[in-house]
Design a protein around this motif. Structure first.
Motif, mmCIF file in Angstrom:
data_model
loop_
_atom_site.group_PDB
_atom_site.id
_atom_site.type_symbol
_atom_site.label_atom_id
_atom_site.label_comp_id
_atom_site.label_asym_id
_atom_site.label_seq_id
_atom_site.Cartn_x
_atom_site.Cartn_y
_atom_site.Cartn_z
ATOM 1 N N ALA A 11 0.830 -1.203 0.000
ATOM 2 C CA ALA A 11 0.000 0.000 0.000
ATOM 3 C C ALA A 11 0.863 1.250 0.000
ATOM 4 C CB ALA A 11 -0.932 -0.005 1.203
ATOM 5 N N ALA A 12 1.932 1.235 0.781
ATOM 6 C CA ALA A 12 2.834 2.391 0.821
ATOM 7 C C ALA A 12 3.496 2.623 -0.536
ATOM 8 C CB ALA A 12 3.886 2.185 1.899
ATOM 9 N N ILE A 13 3.853 1.555 -1.212
ATOM 10 C CA ILE A 13 4.462 1.684 -2.538
ATOM 11 C C ILE A 13 3.463 2.262 -3.532
ATOM 12 C CG2 ILE A 13 5.379 0.366 -4.496
ATOM 13 C CD1 ILE A 13 6.670 -1.509 -2.389
ATOM 14 N N ILE A 14 2.241 1.765 -3.499
ATOM 15 C CA ILE A 14 1.213 2.263 -4.429
ATOM 16 C C ILE A 14 0.892 3.727 -4.158
ATOM 17 C CG2 ILE A 14 -1.211 2.023 -5.087
ATOM 18 C CD1 ILE A 14 -0.822 -1.027 -4.689
ATOM 19 N N ILE A 15 0.751 4.094 -2.887
ATOM 20 C CA ILE A 15 0.460 5.490 -2.550
ATOM 21 C C ILE A 15 1.636 6.382 -2.931
ATOM 22 C CG2 ILE A 15 0.042 7.071 -0.629
ATOM 23 C CD1 ILE A 15 -1.715 4.879 0.603
ATOM 24 N N SER A 16 2.860 5.901 -2.775
ATOM 25 C CA SER A 16 4.036 6.674 -3.197
ATOM 26 C C SER A 16 4.032 6.914 -4.704
ATOM 27 C CB SER A 16 5.317 5.955 -2.788
ATOM 28 O OG SER A 16 5.396 5.837 -1.406
ATOM 29 N N ILE A 17 3.644 5.903 -5.449
ATOM 30 C CA ILE A 17 3.542 6.058 -6.908
ATOM 31 C C ILE A 17 2.467 7.087 -7.259
ATOM 32 C CG2 ILE A 17 2.870 4.874 -9.043
ATOM 33 C CD1 ILE A 17 4.255 2.365 -7.857
ATOM 34 N N ILE A 18 1.354 7.048 -6.556
ATOM 35 C CA ILE A 18 0.283 8.016 -6.798
ATOM 36 C C ILE A 18 0.766 9.433 -6.484
ATOM 37 C CG2 ILE A 18 -1.993 8.790 -6.000
ATOM 38 C CD1 ILE A 18 -2.712 5.811 -5.655
ATOM 39 N N ILE A 19 1.516 9.594 -5.393
ATOM 40 C CA ILE A 19 2.043 10.915 -5.040
ATOM 41 C C ILE A 19 3.023 11.403 -6.085
ATOM 42 C CG2 ILE A 19 3.490 12.134 -3.358
ATOM 43 C CD1 ILE A 19 2.126 10.403 -1.194
ATOM 44 N N LEU A 20 3.875 10.512 -6.583
ATOM 45 C CA LEU A 20 4.792 10.903 -7.659
ATOM 46 C C LEU A 20 4.028 11.324 -8.906
ATOM 47 C CD1 LEU A 20 7.692 8.305 -7.398
ATOM 48 C CD2 LEU A 20 7.807 10.757 -7.000
ATOM 49 N N CYS A 21 2.958 10.604 -9.226
ATOM 50 C CA CYS A 21 2.126 10.981 -10.377
ATOM 51 C C CYS A 21 1.497 12.354 -10.177
ATOM 52 C CB CYS A 21 1.037 9.945 -10.604
ATOM 53 S SG CYS A 21 1.635 8.410 -11.300
ATOM 54 N N ALA A 22 1.148 12.672 -8.935
ATOM 55 C CA ALA A 22 0.542 13.972 -8.642
ATOM 56 C C ALA A 22 1.509 15.121 -8.923
ATOM 57 C CB ALA A 22 0.080 14.020 -7.190
ATOM 58 N N PHE A 23 2.800 14.854 -8.825
ATOM 59 C CA PHE A 23 3.786 15.879 -9.140
ATOM 60 C C PHE A 23 4.207 15.852 -10.605
ATOM 61 C CE2 PHE A 23 4.450 15.682 -4.542
ATOM 62 C CZ PHE A 23 4.440 17.033 -4.241
ATOM 63 N N ILE A 24 4.329 14.671 -11.166
ATOM 64 C CA ILE A 24 4.886 14.547 -12.517
ATOM 65 C C ILE A 24 3.865 14.855 -13.606
ATOM 66 C CG2 ILE A 24 5.880 12.896 -14.153
ATOM 67 C CD1 ILE A 24 7.200 11.526 -11.707
ATOM 68 N N VAL A 25 2.681 14.282 -13.522
ATOM 69 C CA VAL A 25 1.698 14.393 -14.604
ATOM 70 C C VAL A 25 1.277 15.839 -14.882
ATOM 71 C CG1 VAL A 25 -0.646 13.748 -15.308
ATOM 72 C CG2 VAL A 25 0.906 12.025 -14.398
ATOM 73 N N PRO A 26 0.937 16.653 -13.873
ATOM 74 C CA PRO A 26 0.506 18.019 -14.195
ATOM 75 C C PRO A 26 1.588 18.854 -14.888
ATOM 76 C CG PRO A 26 -0.186 17.459 -11.993
ATOM 77 C CD PRO A 26 0.720 16.368 -12.456
ATOM 78 N N PHE A 27 2.844 18.582 -14.589
ATOM 79 C CA PHE A 27 3.917 19.381 -15.171
ATOM 80 C C PHE A 27 4.471 18.798 -16.462
ATOM 81 C CE2 PHE A 27 4.025 20.396 -10.597
ATOM 82 C CZ PHE A 27 3.721 21.756 -10.714
ATOM 83 N N THR A 28 3.989 17.616 -16.854
ATOM 84 C CA THR A 28 4.440 17.030 -18.115
ATOM 85 C C THR A 28 3.275 16.845 -19.077
ATOM 86 O OG1 THR A 28 4.276 14.802 -17.194
ATOM 87 C CG2 THR A 28 6.426 15.860 -17.089
ATOM 88 N N LEU A 29 2.338 15.985 -18.725
ATOM 89 C CA LEU A 29 1.238 15.674 -19.637
ATOM 90 C C LEU A 29 0.173 16.767 -19.697
ATOM 91 C CD1 LEU A 29 0.729 11.897 -18.768
ATOM 92 C CD2 LEU A 29 2.036 12.880 -20.653
ATOM 93 N N LEU A 30 -0.007 17.488 -18.596
ATOM 94 C CA LEU A 30 -1.049 18.524 -18.567
ATOM 95 C C LEU A 30 -0.491 19.935 -18.715
ATOM 96 C CD1 LEU A 30 -3.231 17.121 -15.638
ATOM 97 C CD2 LEU A 30 -3.589 16.835 -18.085
ATOM 98 N N ASN A 31 0.759 20.080 -19.121
ATOM 99 C CA ASN A 31 1.345 21.416 -19.195
ATOM 100 C C ASN A 31 0.822 22.237 -20.367
ATOM 101 O OD1 ASN A 31 2.678 20.122 -21.256
ATOM 102 N ND2 ASN A 31 4.709 20.802 -20.639
ATOM 103 N N ASN A 32 0.185 21.613 -21.344
ATOM 104 C CA ASN A 32 -0.369 22.362 -22.480
ATOM 105 C C ASN A 32 -1.777 22.884 -22.212
ATOM 106 O OD1 ASN A 32 1.928 21.951 -24.044
ATOM 107 N ND2 ASN A 32 1.166 19.998 -24.804
ATOM 108 N N ILE A 33 -2.348 22.511 -21.085
ATOM 109 C CA ILE A 33 -3.676 23.004 -20.727
ATOM 110 C C ILE A 33 -3.505 24.373 -20.072
ATOM 111 C CG2 ILE A 33 -5.720 22.591 -19.316
ATOM 112 C CD1 ILE A 33 -5.193 19.601 -19.632
ATOM 113 N N GLU A 34 -4.125 25.366 -20.658
ATOM 114 C CA GLU A 34 -3.949 26.747 -20.200
ATOM 115 C C GLU A 34 -4.664 27.035 -18.887
ATOM 116 O OE1 GLU A 34 -2.251 29.230 -21.890
ATOM 117 O OE2 GLU A 34 -1.581 27.832 -23.426
#
Length: 60
Positions: A6-29
């Motif tokens: 569970a800790a590993i999965i939640i850590s992955i989710i937290i990393l996604c919370a930082f990575i995805v908005p600044f990479t995949l969602l950066n073109n959304i104004e």
């Protein structure tokens, strides 16, 4: 072991919370693209924690 996974999965989710908005969602104004993503991830973590802790009790 269950808590470790569970800790590993939640850590992955937290990393996604930082990575995805600044990479995949950066073109959304608009700001609500990232906000919606963070809101969904928060809901997933809350549900996951509820499932993980449902068997905990103070009985000895």
């Amino acid at each position: 072991m269950k808590e470790k996974n569970a800790a590993i999965i939640i850590s992955i989710i937290i990393l996604c919370a930082f990575i995805v908005p600044f990479t995949l969602l950066n073109n959304i104004e608009k700001w609500y693209g990232s906000f919606l993503f963070w809101l969904i991830l928060t809901f997933i973590v809350i549900v996951f924690n509820a499932i993980l802790t449902k068997d905990w009790s103070d009985e000895e």
